[in-house]
Design an enzyme around this catalytic site. Structure first.
Site, PDB file in Angstrom:
ATOM      1  N   PRO A   3     -45.060  19.876   3.958  1.00  0.00           N
ATOM      2  CA  PRO A   3     -45.849  19.881   5.201  1.00  0.00           C
ATOM      3  C   PRO A   3     -46.248  21.293   5.591  1.00  0.00           C
ATOM      4  O   PRO A   3     -45.449  22.223   5.486  1.00  0.00           O
ATOM      5  CB  PRO A   3     -44.884  19.268   6.225  1.00  0.00           C
ATOM      6  N   CYS A   4     -47.484  21.454   6.009  1.00  0.00           N
ATOM      7  CA  CYS A   4     -48.008  22.759   6.435  1.00  0.00           C
ATOM      8  C   CYS A   4     -48.685  22.579   7.790  1.00  0.00           C
ATOM      9  O   CYS A   4     -49.911  22.638   7.905  1.00  0.00           O
ATOM     10  CB  CYS A   4     -48.980  23.321   5.409  1.00  0.00           C
ATOM     11  N   GLN A   5     -47.876  22.329   8.832  1.00  0.00           N
ATOM     12  CA  GLN A   5     -48.458  22.088  10.151  1.00  0.00           C
ATOM     13  C   GLN A   5     -49.215  23.297  10.675  1.00  0.00           C
ATOM     14  O   GLN A   5     -50.045  23.188  11.564  1.00  0.00           O
ATOM     15  CB  GLN A   5     -47.372  21.705  11.159  1.00  0.00           C
TER      16      GLN A   5
END
Length: 893
Positions: free
Chosen positions: A510-512
């Site tokens: 995940p790369c919010q």
């Protein structure tokens, strides 16, 4: 049909393409050349001999500088033919060819395109292979040696520096031709090398060795006087660390171990040469030796073995799924690989979401599922060999000192006391608890003490499962025997992988920090944002375990945000770790789903393996969204002009028309089907797991439907939904009191009294009218049977997205969303309603993963080289009775 522009065009400048800087040497040099050729002024344009014996000399100039003399060669008197010109080229610079020219017959054999027949010249304009807009320079003759500046000697196939723009590093090339053109100019043909910053990686990661360059297939023609100096460039084996490479090669200017290709930003092992690459005989391997903080542990023979030189027969190919969610990616990969004959099995899965882990465990009993952060998992992986060494399971000079220091009472002590190795007097004040057994291990802070460290999960004697606790190692000072029993069994069962145990690592970190919903995105240094650190962690796991293959998935923002910095970083890390790599974008709708859903997939492969291809689309689709222009050629699709017959695009009705009718209040987790399947998609999605794997009759279908229940709307929203007409395109704008202007903006109709719900809230909520400035038709919108759906998301509220069932007053159910993601109906989910929607919305579309799994199996099992980055899947994939033994490969490079 989805198509992509051809990837065959030559880069023109460092800034115009992610892979063009080195090739721009040719652009710069060729531009200079063309300028010279176009500015030649010929004086006394034409002389015709009408019987005299005149001979005239004329001068040619370039920008005012005399460069050549030209004499008129007479034609026979009275012939009326034009006299021919003979250009005598003066030396602009001190450069010339040395030795005799290559014989005409040999030159035509080696470089036939330079010597076309007269018939060919009259019917077809010669072109280069790089750019259809450039004329092919025809040759008068070829040479094997040249001299530049009076002192520098260059031979054919030498490597060389080439002039670049002022203030920039020189370009690097191999000289693959030397010839004099029919125009009288002297040329060489360059095959370019790339520095890492000149490839798609750019400056997102600094590779460890500045002498490393990448070979390429980009070639073009340049003036001979652009050559600067001869270089010594050597090829080395890819799978060597920097120190080994430096010690294995002689003093050189540059070295290369990979070839960089523009299509799909590919870094591949170059094809074999007549001589082996330097260092190939000592190429490092991942075998039974495990490095543990500088020490080497010799694993027992029953541990997994990877032979870099050969493929050892292994009936099971192991998979580790990081950030696994509910397991869609690994599920699809295993289904696809098994269809192609590879027994791919998910042995380990890791995710921080507890409900998602429970879903994986429910559907994959063969998988060791770990509910923890991937960062903590990596720390545990590094501790595990030390712990195993402490109990003599592997040989190592470095063991876990805390375990070694644990006290174990001697069975034959002076007092004859009973062994207390299972007792712990730290469990509570004044009370002694006895450890029945150790049942788990983790690295982290499960007790919220504020100190991440090694913990063991303990089952206490006389207490049930609900009383199990996580205890730090120091709190189990007298429990070496019990810990040893757990470790020995865990080692035997491979509850944690050693380096070399994992064949494939997959995951979508995940790369919010790149999300458009994040108003505080760090565009200058995305890796400094803690919300993006999981990308680094994913690569760190790959670096430690060194699997044969790695597959990373992410949203398209990975290559859109900050000029694609994070996508470039991901590729750079793989290359830096001596992996082959390539990047492509795949749309879920192109593989048989009624949604577009474009995602980025990055393949990595060890040097000894074949780099997997991208499977070409099987279905037509409706295009949505915008693809970054710079990475448009990374889209997995057929080239423009390629004629192919695809399956028809799928719509919502194809996926869910057979689903039982339910209401907003439905609360059953399973129910019988109410009607038979109506489409091929529905027949396939209802097959049993065994049928999908091809191990049983394809007509076998499950009998119960799971998770077919919707998010229950509150009273106000349910009353609004009931008022939305059951017709195509219906939404909140169809409610009374809404006026839509010619600018497509919705507002309240001042001539209509505002209607209120029984709760006294307005029937038409203000947030619907103000969404996207009143221009959106998504709030409370119904989907329709003959439409594709927007990307399936994690939330089921109808306030700002089209998610209403066409004919029923409710949102799409969990199972309906799952079908739009391609989950088989047999796949069950765990958690409350919202948790299950989140798992489905976050998942990789299963048909895309299945197609990638098939491509992975082709790479694993193919006996021949894989030409090009693209693979054509078998017809009717994946609903097949028989899989062709030789999958077709699409050379679309």
């Amino acid at each position: 049909m989805a198509t992509r522009k051809s990837a065959r065009k030559k880069p023109s400048s460092p800034s115009s393409s992610p892979a063009s800087a080195s090739a721009s040497a040719s652009a710069s040099a060729s531009a200079s050349l063309k300028s010279k050729r176009r500015k030649v002024e010929v004086k006394d344009e034409e002389i015709v001999n009408n019987g005299g014996t005149e001979s005239t000399e004329m001068s040619l100039t370039v920008e005012g500088e005399e460069i050549a003399d030209e004499e008129i060669v007479e034609s026979p008197a009275g012939s009326g033919r034009k006299n021919t010109r003979k250009i005598v080229k003066k030396e602009e610079t001190d450069c010339r060819f040395l030795g005799d020219p290559v014989s005409a017959d040999e030159a035509k054999l080696r470089w036939p395109h330079r010597y076309p027949d007269k018939a060919e010249q009259g019917t077809k304009k010669p072109k280069t292979s790089q750019d259809d807009d450039d004329e092919l320079i025809l040759a008068k003759c070829h040479y094997l040696k040249a001299e530049v500046d009076g002192t520098k000697i260059f031979d054919l196939n030498d490597d060389a520096h080439v002039q670049s723009e002022e203030g920039k590093l020189p370009y690097i090339c191999k000289i693959v031709e030397m010839f004099e053109g029919v125009d009288g100019f002297l040329y060489f043909r360059a095959q370019w090398y790339y520095r890492s910053v000149d490839t798609v990686i750019k400056e997102s990661i600094t590779l460890k060795e500045t002498k490393r360059v990448f070979a390429s297939e980009v070639m073009d023609d340049n003036p001979l006087d652009c050559l600067v100096e001869k270089l010594n460039i050597v090829r080395v084996a890819l799978d060597l660390d920097i120190d080994s490479k430096m010690s294995a090669i002689p003093d050189c200017d540059y070295y290369y171990d990979l070839k960089y290709l523009l299509p799909y930003s590919s870094y591949i092992v170059p094809p074999p040469e007549t001589t082996s690459p330097i260092g190939s005989e000592s190429q490092s391997t991942i075998s039974n030796d495990i490095e543990v903080d500088g020490a080497v542990a010799d694993k027992k023979s029953d541990s997994a073995e990877v032979n870099q030189g050969k493929k050892a027969h292994n009936p099971e190919t192991t998979l580790l799924d990081l950030y696994c969610g509910c397991g869609a990616m690994s599920t699809g990969l295993c289904l696809g690989a098994n269809l192609c004959g590879t027994n791919l099995v998910t042995r380990w899965a890791v995710d921080f979401n507890e409900n998602a882990c429970q879903s994986v465990a429910l559907n994959h009993p063969e998988t060791n599922v770990r509910n923890e952060s991937v960062g903590d998992f990596l720390k545990l992986l590094k501790e595990w060999p030390k712990i195993c060494a402490s109990f003599g399971l592997i040989k190592s000079e470095n063991t876990n000192e805390k375990i070694d220091a644990m006290v174990v009472e001697d069975d034959e002590d002076d007092d004859g006391a009973e062994n207390d190795s299972g007792k712990d007097d730290n469990k509570d004040e004044g009370e002694i608890f006895e450890v029945e057994k150790v049942i788990g291990i983790c690295y982290g802070d499960p007790t919220k003490s504020g100190t991440p460290e090694l913990h063991f999960k303990v089952r206490w004697k006389g207490y049930g499962e609900e009383e199990d606790t996580w205890e730090p190692l120091e709190g189990l000072s007298n429990c070496r025997e019990k810990i040893g029993e757990f470790v020995k069994e865990g080692y035997k069962q491979k509850i944690l992988p050693f380096p070399g145990d994992v064949d494939v690592v997959c995951g979508g970190p995940p790369c919010q920090g790149i999300s458009g919903f994040n108003r505080f995105r760090n565009t200058e240094n995305p890796l400094a944002d803690p919300k993006n650190e999981q990308l680094v962690v994913y690569m760190d796991v790959v670096d430690y375990l060194k699997p044969k293959y790695a597959l990373m998935e992410n949203v398209v923002d990975l290559i859109k945000f900050a000029k694609g910095f994070l996508g470039r970083y991901a590729l750079g890390r793989l290359v830096d770790m001596n992996y082959q790599a390539r990047m492509g974008m795949m749309a879920a709708g192109a593989y048989g789903l009624p949604q577009f859903r474009m995602r980025v997939f990055i393949w990595g492969a060890r040097p000894s393996e074949k780099l997997p291809q991208y499977p070409l689309p099987t279905h037509d689709l409706v295009l949505r969204g915008v693809i970054p222009t710079e990475f448009e050629m990374n889209t997995v699709a057929f080239n423009e002009g390629h004629t192919v017959q695809l399956e028809d695009k799928l719509f919502l009705g194809d996926a869910i028309s057979d689903m039982p009718e339910i209401t907003n209040d439905e609360n059953r987790d399973e129910m019988p089907y109410s009607r038979p399947p109506e489409t091929e998609f529905q027949r396939f999605i209802r097959m049993t797991k065994e049928a999908m794997l091809g191990s049983s009759n394809s007509s076998e279908m499950i009998t119960k439907l799971y998770d077919h229940r919707p998010l229950r709307l509150n009273t106000d929203d349910f009353q609004r939904v009931c008022r939305i007409p059951k017709k195509k395109g219906a939404n909140y704008r169809d409610l009374p009191g809404v006026l839509v202007g010619p600018d497509n903006k919705a507002k309240r109709d001042p001539d209509v009294e505002k209607e209120l719900l029984p709760s006294k809230k307005p029937l038409v909520p203000e947030y619907a009218l103000s969404f996207v400035g009143g221009t959106s038709s998504k709030p409370f919108a119904r989907l329709w049977w003959d439409e594709t759906v927007p990307t399936v998301v994690t939330r089921a509220e109808p306030h700002n997205q089209a998610i209403l069932h066409p004919l029923q007053d409710r949102v799409l159910s969990i199972r309906e969303n799952a079908r739009l993601q391609g989950f088989p109906d047999y796949y069950k989910l765990v958690g409350d309603i919202k948790a299950r929607y989140i798992q489905v919305g976050n998942a990789v579309a299963v048909p895309v993963a299945r197609a990638l799994g098939y491509a992975l199996s082709v790479a694993l099992t193919s006996d021949c080289d894989l030409d090009g980055p693209l693979l054509t899947l078998p017809a009717r994939f994946p609903n097949l009775q028989e899989i062709p033994s030789s999958p077709s490969v699409e050379d679309n490079s």
